[in-house]
Motif scaffolding. Structure first.
Motif, PDB file in Angstrom:
ATOM      1  N   VAL A   1      34.509  39.795  40.046  1.00 54.79           N
ATOM      2  CA  VAL A   1      35.837  39.172  40.001  1.00 54.79           C
ATOM      3  C   VAL A   1      35.815  37.836  40.729  1.00 54.79           C
ATOM      4  CG1 VAL A   1      38.261  39.387  40.711  1.00 54.79           C
ATOM      5  CG2 VAL A   1      37.012  41.419  39.942  1.00 54.79           C
ATOM      6  N   PHE A   2      36.369  36.795  40.078  1.00 52.19           N
ATOM      7  CA  PHE A   2      36.710  35.545  40.746  1.00 52.19           C
ATOM      8  C   PHE A   2      38.200  35.598  41.006  1.00 52.19           C
ATOM      9  CE2 PHE A   2      32.768  33.544  39.141  1.00 52.19           C
ATOM     10  CZ  PHE A   2      32.370  32.901  40.304  1.00 52.19           C
ATOM     11  N   LEU A   3      38.560  35.664  42.258  1.00 50.03           N
ATOM     12  CA  LEU A   3      39.958  35.739  42.668  1.00 50.03           C
ATOM     13  C   LEU A   3      40.349  34.344  43.141  1.00 50.03           C
ATOM     14  CD1 LEU A   3      41.920  38.135  42.792  1.00 50.03           C
ATOM     15  CD2 LEU A   3      41.228  38.468  45.160  1.00 50.03           C
ATOM     16  N   ASP A   4      40.979  33.572  42.253  1.00 48.10           N
ATOM     17  CA  ASP A   4      41.285  32.167  42.515  1.00 48.10           C
ATOM     18  C   ASP A   4      42.757  31.977  42.863  1.00 48.10           C
ATOM     19  OD1 ASP A   4      38.663  31.532  41.899  1.00 48.10           O
ATOM     20  OD2 ASP A   4      39.111  30.976  39.825  1.00 48.10           O
ATOM     21  N   ASN A   5      43.022  31.465  44.068  1.00 43.82           N
ATOM     22  CA  ASN A   5      44.380  31.150  44.526  1.00 43.82           C
ATOM     23  C   ASN A   5      45.336  32.333  44.396  1.00 43.82           C
ATOM     24  OD1 ASN A   5      43.810  28.389  45.144  1.00 43.82           O
ATOM     25  ND2 ASN A   5      43.905  27.936  42.969  1.00 43.82           N
ATOM     26  N   ALA A   6      44.828  33.539  44.513  1.00 43.35           N
ATOM     27  CA  ALA A   6      45.640  34.740  44.279  1.00 43.35           C
ATOM     28  C   ALA A   6      46.535  35.053  45.475  1.00 43.35           C
ATOM     29  CB  ALA A   6      44.742  35.922  43.977  1.00 43.35           C
ATOM     30  N   ASP A   7      47.694  35.595  45.167  1.00 40.68           N
ATOM     31  CA  ASP A   7      48.649  35.973  46.204  1.00 40.68           C
ATOM     32  C   ASP A   7      49.207  37.358  45.902  1.00 40.68           C
ATOM     33  OD1 ASP A   7      50.508  35.882  48.315  1.00 40.68           O
ATOM     34  OD2 ASP A   7      52.021  34.916  47.069  1.00 40.68           O
ATOM     35  N   SER A   8      49.396  38.150  46.945  1.00 41.34           N
ATOM     36  CA  SER A   8      50.069  39.446  46.853  1.00 41.34           C
ATOM     37  C   SER A   8      49.515  40.311  45.726  1.00 41.34           C
ATOM     38  CB  SER A   8      51.577  39.242  46.681  1.00 41.34           C
ATOM     39  OG  SER A   8      52.095  38.511  47.777  1.00 41.34           O
ATOM     40  N   SER A   9      48.227  40.569  45.781  1.00 41.96           N
ATOM     41  CA  SER A   9      47.557  41.337  44.733  1.00 41.96           C
ATOM     42  C   SER A   9      46.813  42.517  45.345  1.00 41.96           C
ATOM     43  CB  SER A   9      46.610  40.441  43.945  1.00 41.96           C
ATOM     44  OG  SER A   9      47.363  39.434  43.285  1.00 41.96           O
ATOM     45  N   THR A  10      46.594  43.557  44.532  1.00 42.90           N
ATOM     46  CA  THR A  10      46.018  44.795  45.022  1.00 42.90           C
ATOM     47  C   THR A  10      44.927  45.304  44.083  1.00 42.90           C
ATOM     48  OG1 THR A  10      48.163  45.409  45.939  1.00 42.90           O
ATOM     49  CG2 THR A  10      46.554  47.161  45.697  1.00 42.90           C
ATOM     50  N   PHE A  11      43.839  45.764  44.692  1.00 40.66           N
ATOM     51  CA  PHE A  11      42.784  46.493  43.985  1.00 40.66           C
ATOM     52  C   PHE A  11      42.780  47.895  44.575  1.00 40.66           C
ATOM     53  CE2 PHE A  11      41.699  42.122  43.468  1.00 40.66           C
ATOM     54  CZ  PHE A  11      41.105  42.039  42.218  1.00 40.66           C
ATOM     55  N   ASP A  12      42.995  48.891  43.741  1.00 42.87           N
ATOM     56  CA  ASP A  12      43.107  50.268  44.208  1.00 42.87           C
ATOM     57  C   ASP A  12      42.123  51.144  43.436  1.00 42.87           C
ATOM     58  OD1 ASP A  12      43.979  52.619  45.359  1.00 42.87           O
ATOM     59  OD2 ASP A  12      45.883  52.678  44.281  1.00 42.87           O
ATOM     60  N   ARG A  13      41.182  51.753  44.150  1.00 43.37           N
ATOM     61  CA  ARG A  13      40.169  52.627  43.553  1.00 43.37           C
ATOM     62  C   ARG A  13      39.401  51.897  42.440  1.00 43.37           C
ATOM     63  NH1 ARG A  13      43.143  56.542  41.095  1.00 43.37           N
ATOM     64  NH2 ARG A  13      44.959  55.263  41.446  1.00 43.37           N
ATOM     65  N   VAL A  14      38.838  50.759  42.808  1.00 42.59           N
ATOM     66  CA  VAL A  14      38.008  49.968  41.886  1.00 42.59           C
ATOM     67  C   VAL A  14      36.586  49.944  42.421  1.00 42.59           C
ATOM     68  CG1 VAL A  14      37.630  47.686  40.874  1.00 42.59           C
ATOM     69  CG2 VAL A  14      39.964  48.552  41.163  1.00 42.59           C
ATOM     70  N   LYS A  15      35.630  50.158  41.535  1.00 43.28           N
ATOM     71  CA  LYS A  15      34.215  50.048  41.891  1.00 43.28           C
ATOM     72  C   LYS A  15      33.696  48.740  41.321  1.00 43.28           C
ATOM     73  CE  LYS A  15      29.756  52.407  41.354  1.00 43.28           C
ATOM     74  NZ  LYS A  15      29.121  53.596  40.716  1.00 43.28           N
ATOM     75  N   PHE A  16      33.011  47.964  42.168  1.00 45.20           N
ATOM     76  CA  PHE A  16      32.390  46.706  41.771  1.00 45.20           C
ATOM     77  C   PHE A  16      30.892  46.969  41.722  1.00 45.20           C
ATOM     78  CE2 PHE A  16      36.246  45.937  44.193  1.00 45.20           C
ATOM     79  CZ  PHE A  16      36.968  45.124  43.333  1.00 45.20           C
ATOM     80  N   GLN A  17      30.318  46.981  40.527  1.00 43.45           N
ATOM     81  CA  GLN A  17      28.914  47.358  40.334  1.00 43.45           C
ATOM     82  C   GLN A  17      28.099  46.162  39.877  1.00 43.45           C
ATOM     83  OE1 GLN A  17      27.280  50.507  40.759  1.00 43.45           O
ATOM     84  NE2 GLN A  17      25.557  49.122  40.509  1.00 43.45           N
ATOM     85  N   GLY A  18      27.021  45.850  40.618  1.00 43.10           N
ATOM     86  CA  GLY A  18      26.141  44.745  40.253  1.00 43.10           C
ATOM     87  C   GLY A  18      24.722  45.209  40.058  1.00 43.10           C
ATOM     88  N   VAL A  19      23.788  44.251  40.100  1.00 36.66           N
ATOM     89  CA  VAL A  19      22.355  44.537  39.915  1.00 36.66           C
ATOM     90  C   VAL A  19      21.524  43.845  40.996  1.00 36.66           C
ATOM     91  CG1 VAL A  19      22.522  44.928  37.428  1.00 36.66           C
ATOM     92  CG2 VAL A  19      22.070  42.633  38.278  1.00 36.66           C
ATOM     93  N   TYR A  20      22.046  43.749  42.185  1.00 36.08           N
ATOM     94  CA  TYR A  20      21.373  43.052  43.276  1.00 36.08           C
ATOM     95  C   TYR A  20      20.006  43.662  43.561  1.00 36.08           C
ATOM     96  CZ  TYR A  20      20.366  41.676  48.091  1.00 36.08           C
ATOM     97  OH  TYR A  20      19.757  41.206  49.220  1.00 36.08           O
ATOM     98  N   ASN A  21      19.002  42.781  43.701  1.00 37.36           N
ATOM     99  CA  ASN A  21      17.649  43.191  44.059  1.00 37.36           C
ATOM    100  C   ASN A  21      17.538  43.165  45.577  1.00 37.36           C
ATOM    101  OD1 ASN A  21      14.972  43.832  44.132  1.00 37.36           O
ATOM    102  ND2 ASN A  21      14.259  41.897  43.256  1.00 37.36           N
TER     103      ASN A  21
END
Length: 179
Positions: free
Chosen positions: A89-109
């Motif tokens: 997610v790119f969260l640009d200039n965001a205000d009053s926002s919520t992420f609830d029970r979200v998984k952020f999955q990548g491929v980091y080595n």
């Protein structure tokens, strides 16, 4: 209006652009999976956009209007996954926002030093006066995203409650506010 995602895997080849007041609800972590399959730098599974944007014609991050900024966004009960070293997610200039029970999955080595956009969430702000603020993360999971949350911009009141971070270079890499 609430957009519901049924259980399943949603493969997307372009970013989902999230306008102000968006409310996206999945069926649960690892039950609803939105996976970005595109290749190229600077991409994300989701990116917040100015309320004056229209489909196919999005106002660039640096040109957002304070009055139509992304705000009151709610995303819950899903996994956001990237198959490459991109942000979820790119969260640009965001205000009053919520992420609830979200998984952020990548491929980091593990062991590599990640780039700044190799993060579950990248928080950006146009200026010290026009910054991302009042963003809450509840019961979220970051897994293999390089950075969990990264910001090299001014921001205010970013909070985390009952969140977990797995196999990352840094869980939180947030700049300090300059006043």
């Amino acid at each position: 209006m609430i957009l519901h995602f049924e259980p399943g895997e949603y493969l997307i080849s372009e970013e989902l652009r999230i306008p102000p007041y968006a409310h996206l609800v999945g069926s649960g972590i690892d039950s609803t999976i939105i996976r970005l399959t595109a290749l190229g730098s600077g991409l994300a599974v989701m990116r917040t956009v100015d309320g004056n944007s229209t489909p196919g014609s999005y106002i660039a991050f640096g040109s957002m209007s304070y009055l139509s900024r992304p705000r009151f966004i709610h995303i819950e009960a899903m996994t956001l996954e990237t198959g490459t070293n991109f942000a979820c997610v790119f969260l640009d200039n965001a205000d009053s926002s919520t992420f609830d029970r979200v998984k952020f999955q990548g491929v980091y080595n593990n062991g590599d030093i990640p780039q700044t956009d190799e993060a579950g969430v990248v928080i950006r702000s146009s200026s010290g006066l026009f910054r991302s603020e009042n963003v809450q993360f509840h019961s979220c999971i970051w897994n293999d995203t390089g950075f969990g949350v990264y910001s090299n911009y001014d921001h205010n009141d970013i909070s985390f409650n009952n969140c977990v971070f797995y196999r990352l270079y840094d869980g939180l890499n947030l700049s300090l506010i300059h006043i």
